[in-house]
Design an enzyme around this catalytic site. Sequence first.
Site, PDB file in Angstrom:
ATOM      1  N   ASP A 104     -87.695 -21.036 -52.015  1.00  0.00           N
ATOM      2  CA  ASP A 104     -87.583 -22.502 -51.951  1.00  0.00           C
ATOM      3  C   ASP A 104     -87.507 -23.191 -53.313  1.00  0.00           C
ATOM      4  O   ASP A 104     -87.925 -24.343 -53.465  1.00  0.00           O
ATOM      5  CB  ASP A 104     -88.733 -23.078 -51.117  1.00  0.00           C
ATOM      6  CG  ASP A 104     -88.476 -22.887 -49.636  1.00  0.00           C
ATOM      7  OD1 ASP A 104     -87.312 -23.045 -49.217  1.00  0.00           O
ATOM      8  OD2 ASP A 104     -89.423 -22.572 -48.899  1.00  0.00           O
ATOM      9  N   ASP A 164     -82.413 -22.507 -43.683  1.00  0.00           N
ATOM     10  CA  ASP A 164     -82.863 -23.561 -44.601  1.00  0.00           C
ATOM     11  C   ASP A 164     -82.385 -23.325 -46.032  1.00  0.00           C
ATOM     12  O   ASP A 164     -82.235 -24.263 -46.821  1.00  0.00           O
ATOM     13  CB  ASP A 164     -84.400 -23.652 -44.642  1.00  0.00           C
ATOM     14  CG  ASP A 164     -85.086 -23.373 -43.322  1.00  0.00           C
ATOM     15  OD1 ASP A 164     -84.492 -22.658 -42.486  1.00  0.00           O
ATOM     16  OD2 ASP A 164     -86.209 -23.853 -43.122  1.00  0.00           O
ATOM     17  N   GLY A 222     -80.853 -12.088 -35.180  1.00  0.00           N
ATOM     18  CA  GLY A 222     -81.443 -13.388 -35.459  1.00  0.00           C
ATOM     19  C   GLY A 222     -82.805 -13.488 -34.783  1.00  0.00           C
ATOM     20  O   GLY A 222     -83.066 -12.840 -33.766  1.00  0.00           O
ATOM     21  N   THR A 224     -86.510 -16.382 -34.579  1.00  0.00           N
ATOM     22  CA  THR A 224     -87.033 -17.668 -35.034  1.00  0.00           C
ATOM     23  C   THR A 224     -88.346 -17.480 -35.766  1.00  0.00           C
ATOM     24  O   THR A 224     -89.006 -16.444 -35.653  1.00  0.00           O
ATOM     25  CB  THR A 224     -87.213 -18.650 -33.867  1.00  0.00           C
ATOM     26  OG1 THR A 224     -87.205 -19.976 -34.398  1.00  0.00           O
ATOM     27  CG2 THR A 224     -88.527 -18.416 -33.104  1.00  0.00           C
ATOM     28  N   ARG A 236     -84.631 -28.499 -36.652  1.00  0.00           N
ATOM     29  CA  ARG A 236     -84.470 -28.624 -38.098  1.00  0.00           C
ATOM     30  C   ARG A 236     -83.580 -27.526 -38.660  1.00  0.00           C
ATOM     31  O   ARG A 236     -82.889 -27.740 -39.648  1.00  0.00           O
ATOM     32  CB  ARG A 236     -85.812 -28.669 -38.815  1.00  0.00           C
ATOM     33  CG  ARG A 236     -85.642 -29.256 -40.193  1.00  0.00           C
ATOM     34  CD  ARG A 236     -86.881 -29.836 -40.803  1.00  0.00           C
ATOM     35  NE  ARG A 236     -87.972 -28.925 -40.897  1.00  0.00           N
ATOM     36  CZ  ARG A 236     -89.016 -28.898 -40.070  1.00  0.00           C
ATOM     37  NH1 ARG A 236     -89.103 -29.771 -39.076  1.00  0.00           N
ATOM     38  NH2 ARG A 236     -89.980 -28.029 -40.221  1.00  0.00           N
ATOM     39  N   TRP A 240     -80.645 -28.341 -41.067  1.00  0.00           N
ATOM     40  CA  TRP A 240     -80.398 -27.703 -42.373  1.00  0.00           C
ATOM     41  C   TRP A 240     -78.989 -27.118 -42.397  1.00  0.00           C
ATOM     42  O   TRP A 240     -78.314 -27.129 -43.436  1.00  0.00           O
ATOM     43  CB  TRP A 240     -81.413 -26.594 -42.653  1.00  0.00           C
ATOM     44  CG  TRP A 240     -82.847 -26.988 -42.920  1.00  0.00           C
ATOM     45  CD1 TRP A 240     -83.962 -26.396 -42.384  1.00  0.00           C
ATOM     46  CD2 TRP A 240     -83.348 -28.001 -43.821  1.00  0.00           C
ATOM     47  NE1 TRP A 240     -85.109 -26.994 -42.876  1.00  0.00           N
ATOM     48  CE2 TRP A 240     -84.764 -27.976 -43.762  1.00  0.00           C
ATOM     49  CE3 TRP A 240     -82.739 -28.928 -44.662  1.00  0.00           C
ATOM     50  CZ2 TRP A 240     -85.576 -28.835 -44.510  1.00  0.00           C
ATOM     51  CZ3 TRP A 240     -83.540 -29.792 -45.408  1.00  0.00           C
ATOM     52  CH2 TRP A 240     -84.930 -29.740 -45.321  1.00  0.00           C
ATOM     53  N   SER A 351     -94.403 -27.643 -37.765  1.00  0.00           N
ATOM     54  CA  SER A 351     -94.545 -26.277 -37.306  1.00  0.00           C
ATOM     55  C   SER A 351     -95.285 -26.288 -35.970  1.00  0.00           C
ATOM     56  O   SER A 351     -96.502 -26.391 -35.940  1.00  0.00           O
ATOM     57  CB  SER A 351     -95.352 -25.553 -38.392  1.00  0.00           C
ATOM     58  OG  SER A 351     -95.339 -24.205 -38.221  1.00  0.00           O
ATOM     59  N   SER A 354     -95.495 -22.269 -30.083  1.00  0.00           N
ATOM     60  CA  SER A 354     -94.919 -22.062 -28.744  1.00  0.00           C
ATOM     61  C   SER A 354     -95.375 -20.698 -28.243  1.00  0.00           C
ATOM     62  O   SER A 354     -95.882 -19.896 -29.031  1.00  0.00           O
ATOM     63  CB  SER A 354     -93.385 -22.122 -28.808  1.00  0.00           C
ATOM     64  OG  SER A 354     -92.831 -20.830 -28.936  1.00  0.00           O
TER      65      SER A 354
HETATM   66  N1  GLY Z   1     -88.011 -25.030 -44.681  1.00  0.00           N
HETATM   67  C1  GLY Z   1     -89.072 -25.027 -43.753  1.00  0.00           C
HETATM   68  C2  GLY Z   1     -89.034 -26.159 -42.820  1.00  0.00           C
HETATM   69  O1  GLY Z   1     -88.024 -26.849 -42.711  1.00  0.00           O
HETATM   70  O2  GLY Z   1     -90.031 -26.369 -42.143  1.00  0.00           O
END
Ligand code: GLY
Length: 390
Positions: A104, A164, A222, A224, A236, A240, A351, A354
């Site tokens: 990041d 992201d 893939g 999550t 999100r 992104w 966040s 689930s």
């Molecule tokens: N990059 C992590 C988020 O969007 O929560």
Amino acid sequence: MPETLIQFEIAPISTSEVDDAMGIAIAQVRRNLLKFTNASQNHSSVNNFYPAVDNDQWTSGFWPGEIWLAYEASGEAIFRNAAQIQVQSFLHRIEKRIETDHHDMGFLYSPSCVAAWKLVGDADGRRAALLAADQLLDRFQERGQFIQAWGPMGEPGNYRYIIDCLLNLPLLYWASSESGDAKYRIKALAHARTTLANSIRPDHSTYHTFYMDPETGAPVRGATKQGYRDDSAWARGQAWAIAGMAACYRYEPDAAYLEAFENLLAYYLNRLPDDLIPYWDLTFIDGDEPRDSSSASIVASGLLEMADQIGGTRAAELRRLAAQMLGSLWRNYAVRDPAVSNGLVLHATYSKKSPFNTCRGEGVDECVAWGDYYYFEGLTRLSRHWAPYW
Ligand code: GLY
């Protein structure tokens, strides 16, 4: 133009509403200087108020980004001085490698330090951002051609990238143009192409994360992390991806990015409630699940970024759509009373737990740092021609 683009009834934000919204945002940033000149904002608010924390989260760059936006809009030295205090903290962080073993670096260093260099020629900002670009480059995996998101490099359980990361790439493009060394740009282009090849499903929804084979570099699957489940579209993540394709297109104007942008956007728009603010995962299209207002802020800014590049009728349509999203945020989600919150936009989700993910549940129905930043960036883009920090 996808038919979905013309069905929304929300009025676009007007020029006078943009002025009002910018004024409120600037006032809130000014108030927050008291608490956050020598501190960072937490990634999300707690009961709508951000606590002050150390500069050690992936989100720490968004608060200084807001300060720079306030500086650009007002020209006031108080904002410039506070943003440059933040730059020193970011230089210290990258020199001491404090919580920097992840991808990041762009989210951290573009809105804080690249902005400082571009806006006021802060040499420490330039130095810090170039160090951060080196750190990001070190996470590039030749086998698979991607930037590894998290964890020890090469560890099989961590051999993956996430959608992201597209917004971390502008730091690399900037580092190449600033240093004259093409190595950053070459890896950014490779990562973008890997993402385009694997992360978008046939229906144009996205995987949040994607595993690659550490032995062969082949795409594996893939999955999550923050979405509802592996085969759903985390709101999100889709946001992104949309904004990320706009960023990719700026640095490599290949029609493949523009086509992906349109398809990702159409999928997203088809899953929105009437007020254009998505639920936290696009599996949900009505009911009581929490919203993620930050996705709307990110998408609005991404639409305005793409509009700047393509021009013509389509650009006008994208601008109108962004203005509708920002209109909805301003009228129904933005903070107007500092007694309610020290953030800019309510009802975001960081966040959410689930039955199918491993999240603990943090920042649900709260303000989030990037939601505030991209809302302010979107308003800025509507208010005048704006040169991005990214
Ligand atoms: N990059 C992590 C988020 O969007 O929560």
